[in-house]
Design a protein around this motif. Structure first.
Motif, PDB file in Angstrom:
ATOM      1  N   ARG A  96       0.865  -1.185   0.000  1.00 21.77           N
ATOM      2  CA  ARG A  96       0.000   0.000   0.000  1.00 21.77           C
ATOM      3  C   ARG A  96       0.894   1.225   0.000  1.00 21.77           C
ATOM      4  NH1 ARG A  96      -4.594   2.607   3.702  1.00 21.77           N
ATOM      5  NH2 ARG A  96      -5.572   3.738   1.991  1.00 21.77           N
ATOM      6  N   LEU A  97       0.721   2.074  -1.036  1.00 24.88           N
ATOM      7  CA  LEU A  97       1.545   3.247  -1.253  1.00 24.88           C
ATOM      8  C   LEU A  97       0.657   4.488  -1.326  1.00 24.88           C
ATOM      9  CD1 LEU A  97       4.263   4.611  -2.112  1.00 24.88           C
ATOM     10  CD2 LEU A  97       3.693   3.962  -4.470  1.00 24.88           C
ATOM     11  N   ALA A 113       5.104   1.614 -13.596  1.00 29.33           N
ATOM     12  CA  ALA A 113       4.866   0.770 -14.774  1.00 29.33           C
ATOM     13  C   ALA A 113       6.030  -0.194 -14.974  1.00 29.33           C
ATOM     14  CB  ALA A 113       4.666   1.627 -16.014  1.00 29.33           C
ATOM     15  N   GLY A 114       7.251   0.318 -14.889  1.00 28.86           N
ATOM     16  CA  GLY A 114       8.412  -0.550 -15.044  1.00 28.86           C
ATOM     17  C   GLY A 114       8.514  -1.577 -13.943  1.00 28.86           C
ATOM     18  N   PHE A 115       8.252  -1.143 -12.705  1.00 29.48           N
ATOM     19  CA  PHE A 115       8.343  -2.071 -11.573  1.00 29.48           C
ATOM     20  C   PHE A 115       7.311  -3.184 -11.679  1.00 29.48           C
ATOM     21  CE2 PHE A 115       6.876  -3.394  -7.367  1.00 29.48           C
ATOM     22  CZ  PHE A 115       8.066  -3.846  -6.809  1.00 29.48           C
ATOM     23  N   LEU A 116       6.066  -2.832 -11.992  1.00 28.93           N
ATOM     24  CA  LEU A 116       4.997  -3.829 -12.069  1.00 28.93           C
ATOM     25  C   LEU A 116       5.220  -4.804 -13.226  1.00 28.93           C
ATOM     26  CD1 LEU A 116       1.973  -1.513 -11.252  1.00 28.93           C
ATOM     27  CD2 LEU A 116       2.857  -3.369  -9.823  1.00 28.93           C
ATOM     28  N   ALA A 117       5.789  -4.297 -14.321  1.00 31.61           N
ATOM     29  CA  ALA A 117       6.089  -5.186 -15.441  1.00 31.61           C
ATOM     30  C   ALA A 117       7.149  -6.210 -15.059  1.00 31.61           C
ATOM     31  CB  ALA A 117       6.560  -4.374 -16.648  1.00 31.61           C
ATOM     32  N   ILE A 122       3.507  -8.864  -7.622  1.00 31.52           N
ATOM     33  CA  ILE A 122       3.284  -7.807  -6.634  1.00 31.52           C
ATOM     34  C   ILE A 122       2.190  -6.867  -7.127  1.00 31.52           C
ATOM     35  CG2 ILE A 122       4.319  -5.882  -5.361  1.00 31.52           C
ATOM     36  CD1 ILE A 122       7.008  -7.236  -5.620  1.00 31.52           C
ATOM     37  N   ASP A 123       1.194  -6.628  -6.274  1.00 32.44           N
ATOM     38  CA  ASP A 123       0.139  -5.657  -6.553  1.00 32.44           C
ATOM     39  C   ASP A 123       0.364  -4.427  -5.676  1.00 32.44           C
ATOM     40  OD1 ASP A 123      -1.070  -7.370  -8.348  1.00 32.44           O
ATOM     41  OD2 ASP A 123      -2.441  -8.203  -6.848  1.00 32.44           O
ATOM     42  N   ILE A 124       0.010  -3.254  -6.198  1.00 36.14           N
ATOM     43  CA  ILE A 124       0.193  -2.003  -5.463  1.00 36.14           C
ATOM     44  C   ILE A 124      -1.142  -1.285  -5.348  1.00 36.14           C
ATOM     45  CG2 ILE A 124       1.314   0.264  -5.449  1.00 36.14           C
ATOM     46  CD1 ILE A 124       3.652  -1.011  -6.934  1.00 36.14           C
ATOM     47  N   ASP A 125      -1.482  -0.891  -4.133  1.00 39.44           N
ATOM     48  CA  ASP A 125      -2.662  -0.077  -3.871  1.00 39.44           C
ATOM     49  C   ASP A 125      -2.176   1.360  -3.718  1.00 39.44           C
ATOM     50  OD1 ASP A 125      -4.988   1.084  -3.060  1.00 39.44           O
ATOM     51  OD2 ASP A 125      -5.163   0.014  -1.157  1.00 39.44           O
ATOM     52  N   HIS A 283       8.467  -7.582  -0.542  1.00 36.86           N
ATOM     53  CA  HIS A 283       7.857  -6.922  -1.695  1.00 36.86           C
ATOM     54  C   HIS A 283       8.008  -5.405  -1.594  1.00 36.86           C
ATOM     55  CE1 HIS A 283       5.390 -10.731  -1.635  1.00 36.86           C
ATOM     56  NE2 HIS A 283       5.906 -10.738  -2.841  1.00 36.86           N
ATOM     57  N   ALA A 284       7.741  -4.862  -0.395  1.00 37.93           N
ATOM     58  CA  ALA A 284       7.837  -3.419  -0.215  1.00 37.93           C
ATOM     59  C   ALA A 284       9.286  -2.946  -0.318  1.00 37.93           C
ATOM     60  CB  ALA A 284       7.240  -3.022   1.135  1.00 37.93           C
ATOM     61  N   ARG A 285      10.221  -3.734   0.221  1.00 35.99           N
ATOM     62  CA  ARG A 285      11.634  -3.349   0.114  1.00 35.99           C
ATOM     63  C   ARG A 285      12.083  -3.345  -1.353  1.00 35.99           C
ATOM     64  NH1 ARG A 285      12.165  -6.951   4.471  1.00 35.99           N
ATOM     65  NH2 ARG A 285      13.268  -8.460   3.147  1.00 35.99           N
TER      66      ARG A 285
END
Length: 299
Positions: A96-97, A113-117, A122-125, A283-285
């Motif tokens: 959660r960000l 976008a680059g990180f999620l690709a 990992i999902d980000i809220d 994941h957060a790190r």
């Protein structure tokens, strides 16, 4: 008691939003199901967990205790997911960000976008809030990470540089003040403003500076994003203040004057903040490491 993880997440979402309806939406759950789950939790404990009002809810003392333990349980679960991700294919992690306006509009889209690709597990809220509210939420354990302007009181949070950001004034080329090399916020307080929509972190920040000057901004119109704001300014609707990166993108028409603000709070360093970076889930790190790449030096 038989609370499951869905119950705990739902209850946290309800408390964070102050509404059973909004908490149910954030949990992707029907309102009737969410209400039934909360009633089930209260029946299991034998005490009310929420005080209900016409415009929302707030936790009772017992509800605050549930919130505290729910955060601990879900945080530990995220840490476990991060540590097991290397061994368990398909195990999803969640971060959660919270972010202020400048970062969420100008810097985070490309970075995320680059990180999620590169990290499909990992999902980000992601949610926009003013910097001071982000600090409060991260300190209270309501979010893993925040992106804020470093001029906010960060309390005891740890920080890492993210991006540099400068606020600038945008005026129509025909404006009587457009010939100056720079301008102060005070010089603009008598002007009609084009602002960002209510709830915008940047607009709340500017409203705060106006209040401290004993004034208030007069809005002719408020829009959702800085690009639309610039388009209205160049047509003579009013003046505005936006991040420099957004203003420079809008210069293609040649009808906009971008002027540096002389105020000491105009240049800002955007920083990542967390209660303790070492205590974050894997994941957060990983997200912190990615967002910290190419970070500028402190201003």
């Amino acid at each position: 008691m038989r609370f499951d993880l869905t119950d705990l997440r739902l209850f946290l979402h309800i408390v964070e939003t102050g509404s059973i309806t909004a908490g149910a939406e954030r949990s992707a759950m029907a309102l009737a199901s969410a209400s039934a789950r909360v009633r089930g939790m209260e029946d299991a404990l034998g005490v009310p967990l929420l005080e209900r009002f016409r415009r929302g809810v707030r936790p009772t003392p017992a509800g605050r205790a549930v919130v505290h333990h729910a955060r601990l349980v879900l945080h530990q679960l995220e840490r476990m997911r991060g540590e097991l991700a290397e061994y368990a294919k398909g195990l999803k992690g969640h971060v959660r960000l919270l972010s202020n306006t400048a970062a969420i509009n100008e810097f985070l889209p490309d970075a995320l976008a680059g990180f999620l690709a590169d990290n499909p597990s990992i999902d980000i809220d992601l949610e926009e809030r003013p910097s001071h509210a982000i600090v409060e939420a991260v300190a209270a354990g309501l979010a893993d990470l925040g992106v804020v302007a470093d001029m906010v009181d960060l309390g005891g949070l740890e920080t890492r540089p993210f991006r540099s950001d400068r606020l600038v004034a945008v005026l129509p080329l025909s404006h009587r003040l457009a010939g100056r090399d720079q301008i102060s916020f005070a010089d603009l307080l008598d002007e009609p403003f084009v602002g960002l929509s209510a709830g915008s972190a940047l607009q709340d920040y500017l409203n705060g500076h106006a209040t401290r000057a004993g004034r208030s901004l007069s809005y002719r119109v408020r829009v959702r994003g800085p690009v639309a704001l610039c388009r209205l300014v160049e047509r003579g609707v009013g003046v505005g203040i936006v991040p420099e990166t957004a203003a420079l993108r809008a210069l293609d028409s040649g009808a906009l004057r971008v002027m540096p603000l002389s105020d000491p709070w105009a240049p800002r360093l955007l920083v990542l903040c967390a209660r303790n970076f070492a205590d974050l889930s894997a994941h957060a790190r990983r997200l912190v490491d990615s967002l910290s790449e190419n970070a500028p030096a402190p201003l």
